[in-house]
Design an enzyme around this catalytic site. Sequence first.
Site, PDB file in Angstrom:
ATOM      1  CG  HIS A 142     -25.325 -12.811 -39.670  1.00 22.29           C
ATOM      2  ND1 HIS A 142     -26.511 -12.235 -40.200  1.00 22.29           N
ATOM      3  CD2 HIS A 142     -25.604 -14.215 -39.597  1.00 22.29           C
ATOM      4  CE1 HIS A 142     -27.695 -13.224 -40.173  1.00 22.29           C
ATOM      5  NE2 HIS A 142     -26.724 -14.417 -39.660  1.00 22.29           N
ATOM      6  CG  ASP A 162     -34.492  -9.830 -43.840  1.00 23.17           C
ATOM      7  OD1 ASP A 162     -33.651 -10.693 -43.723  1.00 23.17           O
ATOM      8  OD2 ASP A 162     -35.766 -10.129 -44.424  1.00 23.17           O
ATOM      9  CG  LEU A 187     -26.882   8.237 -33.712  1.00 20.05           C
ATOM     10  CD1 LEU A 187     -28.031   8.657 -34.368  1.00 20.05           C
ATOM     11  CD2 LEU A 187     -25.944   7.257 -34.684  1.00 20.05           C
TER      12      LEU A 187
END
Length: 272
Positions: free
Chosen positions: A41, A24, A135
């Site tokens: 973004h 955020d 991962l």
Amino acid sequence: MFSSSTRTIPAHSPVPRHLAVIMDGNGRWAKKRFLPRVAGHQQGVETVRRLVKGCTDRGIGHLTLFAFSSENWRRPAEEVKYLMNLFVAALEREVGRMHQNGVRLRIIGDLSAFEPRLIDLIRRGESLTAGNEKLHLTVAANYGGRWDLMQAFNGLVQAYPEKAGNYTEVDLEPFLAMNYAPEPDLFIRTGGEQRISNFLLWQLAYCELFFTEQCWPDFDEATLDTAIASFRKRERRFGRTSEQLLAAPDNKTNPLAAVLTAPTLPAEFPDA
Ligand code: FPP
């Protein structure tokens, strides 16, 4: 494999096995710099790249990122369009590199709302990286915790109608979108807000929460290490008392005792 903290107390791990993140503060980061929101973004994708590396370097096995919630469609249409294009560009650019680095990519959420091109890139990225284990990177896109629970309930009822009224947690879990991962043990939210925002409602039951004022584009390895150091200090009781933890013969399930008795702590966890 899914592990449930309400049925089995997870073994202690000094580093989270599964980190879940709400990214955020992109808009505010951009606004502070007199840039359009979407610049935040775009910069956020760089942070994702750094965090993926940071997680592999630290031996974190699962990383789950909340990229677009089922409620984010309420944003201005141009911002939604920009985000969709950003996902396309990020997949086109990053999937090959992820594959080289042993990252397995999966997307969870209701993909039916996405453009065919994006869906195709997702499917291709998932299948290219399907054999990787270093991962497990899960990106939640058009995802909501309530959506996940409802699609899981509906899947369960369709599969086993005869068991109605007697379903258990064990029955439901295989139908959850992220049925392949242990529950997150550390959750980080950047940008100063302190809420879950309809993220992994089922899986966050006993997760340790860490909030930072830092906006997502600024999130760095130092803050990741602060979060891990904080995680290591938590007394994870899973419903038990502190006295029970201290009396436990095997401190593998007792993070507090493990920290107190650790002879030396790695330099990257100075506060632990
Ligand atoms: C929240 O910040 C951020 C989002 C809704 C989008 C997150 C997406 C990315 C970081 C893009 C890259 C992701 C991947 C996995 C390719 P906000 O816009 O709500 O910020 P604000 O609260 O400051 O307005």
